[in-house]
Scaffold this motif. Structure first.
Motif, mmCIF file in Angstrom:
data_model
loop_
_atom_site.group_PDB
_atom_site.id
_atom_site.type_symbol
_atom_site.label_atom_id
_atom_site.label_comp_id
_atom_site.label_asym_id
_atom_site.label_seq_id
_atom_site.Cartn_x
_atom_site.Cartn_y
_atom_site.Cartn_z
ATOM 1 N N ILE A 89 -4.604 9.690 -8.407
ATOM 2 C CA ILE A 89 -4.445 8.837 -8.211
ATOM 3 C C ILE A 89 -2.534 8.830 -9.032
ATOM 4 C CG2 ILE A 89 -3.094 6.646 -8.458
ATOM 5 C CD1 ILE A 89 -6.355 7.420 -7.227
ATOM 6 N N PRO A 90 -1.463 9.213 -8.259
ATOM 7 C CA PRO A 90 -0.087 9.551 -8.380
ATOM 8 C C PRO A 90 0.307 8.681 -8.768
ATOM 9 C CG PRO A 90 -0.385 9.780 -6.374
ATOM 10 C CD PRO A 90 -1.984 9.733 -6.419
ATOM 11 N N ASN A 145 9.125 4.723 -15.411
ATOM 12 C CA ASN A 145 8.601 3.236 -15.273
ATOM 13 C C ASN A 145 7.270 4.145 -14.689
ATOM 14 O OD1 ASN A 145 9.109 4.436 -13.155
ATOM 15 N ND2 ASN A 145 10.914 2.517 -12.613
ATOM 16 N N ALA A 146 6.188 3.465 -13.567
ATOM 17 C CA ALA A 146 5.427 3.695 -13.371
ATOM 18 C C ALA A 146 4.331 3.244 -11.886
ATOM 19 C CB ALA A 146 3.525 3.880 -14.083
ATOM 20 N N VAL A 147 4.820 3.337 -10.869
ATOM 21 C CA VAL A 147 5.247 2.972 -9.450
ATOM 22 C C VAL A 147 3.693 3.911 -8.942
ATOM 23 C CG1 VAL A 147 7.407 1.394 -9.560
ATOM 24 C CG2 VAL A 147 6.731 4.049 -8.390
ATOM 25 N N LEU A 148 3.140 3.196 -7.651
ATOM 26 C CA LEU A 148 1.964 3.993 -7.271
ATOM 27 C C LEU A 148 2.929 5.160 -6.506
ATOM 28 C CD1 LEU A 148 -0.641 4.623 -5.934
ATOM 29 C CD2 LEU A 148 -0.138 2.976 -4.679
ATOM 30 N N ALA A 149 2.509 6.568 -6.378
ATOM 31 C CA ALA A 149 3.781 7.391 -5.032
ATOM 32 C C ALA A 149 3.158 7.514 -4.278
ATOM 33 C CB ALA A 149 3.907 8.332 -5.791
ATOM 34 N N ALA A 177 -5.476 7.452 1.793
ATOM 35 C CA ALA A 177 -6.478 7.860 0.639
ATOM 36 C C ALA A 177 -6.392 6.664 -0.640
ATOM 37 C CB ALA A 177 -6.964 9.570 1.025
ATOM 38 N N THR A 178 -5.486 6.293 -1.123
ATOM 39 C CA THR A 178 -5.225 6.276 -2.455
ATOM 40 C C THR A 178 -5.180 4.984 -2.199
ATOM 41 O OG1 THR A 178 -3.560 8.399 -3.201
ATOM 42 C CG2 THR A 178 -3.522 6.051 -3.567
ATOM 43 N N ILE A 179 -5.019 4.177 -1.495
ATOM 44 C CA ILE A 179 -5.178 2.889 -1.978
ATOM 45 C C ILE A 179 -6.673 1.892 -0.782
ATOM 46 C CG2 ILE A 179 -2.327 2.420 -1.447
ATOM 47 C CD1 ILE A 179 -2.898 1.796 1.466
ATOM 48 N N THR A 180 -7.355 2.620 -0.114
ATOM 49 C CA THR A 180 -8.626 2.813 -0.184
ATOM 50 C C THR A 180 -9.299 3.168 -0.859
ATOM 51 O OG1 THR A 180 -8.916 5.411 1.330
ATOM 52 C CG2 THR A 180 -8.248 2.535 2.412
ATOM 53 N N ARG A 185 2.723 11.648 -12.238
ATOM 54 C CA ARG A 185 1.515 12.179 -13.479
ATOM 55 C C ARG A 185 0.795 11.773 -12.126
ATOM 56 N NH1 ARG A 185 0.576 9.520 -19.220
ATOM 57 N NH2 ARG A 185 -1.708 9.735 -19.404
ATOM 58 N N ALA A 186 -0.310 13.036 -12.787
ATOM 59 C CA ALA A 186 -1.599 13.175 -11.932
ATOM 60 C C ALA A 186 -2.355 12.344 -12.880
ATOM 61 C CB ALA A 186 -1.617 13.888 -11.959
ATOM 62 N N GLN A 187 -2.617 10.708 -12.681
ATOM 63 C CA GLN A 187 -3.299 10.011 -13.193
ATOM 64 C C GLN A 187 -4.875 9.801 -12.795
ATOM 65 O OE1 GLN A 187 -3.162 8.505 -16.248
ATOM 66 N NE2 GLN A 187 -5.099 8.349 -15.904
#
Length: 421
Positions: free
Chosen positions: A228-229, A277-281, A299-302, A354-356
């Motif tokens: 999740i980026p 900060n840390a927001v969803l890319a 693909a990320t949000i599902t 960040r590649a989390q």
């Protein structure tokens, strides 16, 4: 360094490393030190284009991490080794020390846990009262702090490029601008298929950062996680505000997250920035709100794990997004520790992604994660692949020890540190 060109014969190496960030390069250098042939394949036209080249450039001490884990062990070693490496190769660096500042009483138990971890990890740290913290940072506000003298700053792109240079001097090859499309393990080797021909490796190591889960799937492995980026934006300080920061000033982190919070950093060039900060890319390489790849974002949000993260931490996420969109909100966060900084002191200063790694159950993977795709004779045998599936911060600090760790997993050979600490 060499770039690839079509050839009638497929080039073959003892080890092929996928990914030209600092972890992949450190791994390639460790391989080369054993006398084995090695090639690095990087999809971008330049090394260190993503996590390595877009971060706060902090040399982490190893204070934060759960004792016994990879991060704790490798970051502590990497802190000393990174500074020694920079000294040996005349690279920009400074051991500044840092303050971890508690601004509210409910942060004190978390600070006590940080001290416990630091002590267990062998990281020198000192408890300070208000007067003590102001001896280090006169403009800071808080009720207590930990001072960690081993923390510093460098330029990780410069470090990575130097490691790449050493790989070349030791006979390794670096192939830029070649995206890996498929990895095919066989009985005696591994085929690495790129968009510009194939390479063969007796073994392969995948250090693909933001794309590591995709490359694992391209090798026929279920990685068990999704990358999740998370974009982290930085705010630069005006000259007036920069004078308020001597070194590094951090908040007490929230233990529910692997992020360390918005911190102020004086870099090796003398400039000061705060973040991230840390927001969803909105894309894997989504360095701004304007960088959107609908297929990747969908693909990320599902992804079930991301849905669980959102359900559990929506309030935290909203706060991060608010700071991303509002300079006023960002400055309020900074003012918790530096009350004299004003909104007009801030200006955009770049961003990182960040590649989390996140599991399907919503767990944010906290430690470095290695997944072994063993050949018929086990991981050390020809035909095996090692996937590095979670290596965000402090991986840049820990890169040299991570490289040695990977070589030991592949070969059983234990290498000495590259430079004496």
């Amino acid at each position: 360094m060499t770039s690839s060109s079509p050839s009638s014969s497929t080039p073959s190496f003892d080890v092929v490393v996928v990914g030209g960030g600092i972890v992949g390069l450190a791994t390639a250098h460790a391989v080369a030190r054993t006398g084995r042939s090695v090639a690095v394949v990087e999809r971008e036209p330049r090394l260190a284009s993503h996590q390595t080249g877009n971060n706060s450039n902090v040399i982490h001490s190893g204070l934060y991490y759960a004792p016994g884990g990879y991060k704790a062990r490798l970051a502590v070693a990497g802190c000393a080794e990174t500074i020694a490496f920079c000294r040996e190769h005349d690279l920009p660096h400074e051991r500044t020390g840092k303050l971890v500042v508690a601004t509210e009483t409910d942060e004190l138990p978390r600070m006590a846990e940080l001290k416990r971890r630091g002590d267990a990890n062998g990281v020198e740290n000192h408890e300070l009262d208000q007067a003590g913290m102001r001896e280090h940072e006169p403009h800071v506000r808080g009720i207590a702090a930990l001072y960690v003298p081993s923390t510093g700053v460098t330029d990780y792109r410069a470090v990575a490029e130097k490691i790449g240079e050493l790989v070349g001097k030791e006979g390794g090859e670096i192939h830029l601008g070649r995206a890996v499309r498929q990895i095919l393990p066989r009985a005696s080797d591994v085929v690495v298929r790129t968009d510009d021909g194939e390479l063969l490796g007796k073994q392969v190591v995948v250090c693909a950062g933001l794309r590591c889960d995709e490359v694992a799937k391209a090798a026929g492995v279920d990685p068990g996680v999704r990358i999740i980026p998370f974009r982290g934006e930085y705010s630069g300080f005006s000259n007036r505000a920069a004078e308020m920061v001597k070194g590094l000033i951090y908040p007490v982190p929230d233990p529910a997250f692997p992020f360390l919070g918005v911190h102020a950093t004086r870099g090796v060039d003398g400039s000061v920035h705060a973040g991230p900060n840390a927001v969803l890319a909105l894309a894997r390489e989504g360095y701004s709100w304007g960088t959107i790849k609908p297929k990747e974002f969908l693909a990320t949000i599902t992804y079930p794990g991301m849905l669980k993260v959102a359900q559990k931490h929506w309030k935290y996420g909203f706060g991060e997004m608010h700071r991303s969109l509002s300079r006023g909100a960002m400055v309020k966060q900074i003012q918790r520790m530096l009350p004299d900084v004003r909104a007009e002191d801030l200006h955009p200063a770049g961003a990182g992604v960040r590649a989390q790694a996140v599991k399907a159950d919503g767990t944010l993977v906290d430690d470095f994660l290695f997944v072994e795709q063993s050949g018929s004779g086990g991981l050390g045998a020809p035909g095996s692949v090692l996937h590095v599936l979670n290596a965000p911060s402090p991986a840049a600090t820990a890169a040299l020890p991570i490289g040695r760790e990977i070589v030991e997993k592949l070969t059983g050979e234990k290498l000495a540190p590259l430079t004496a600490s």
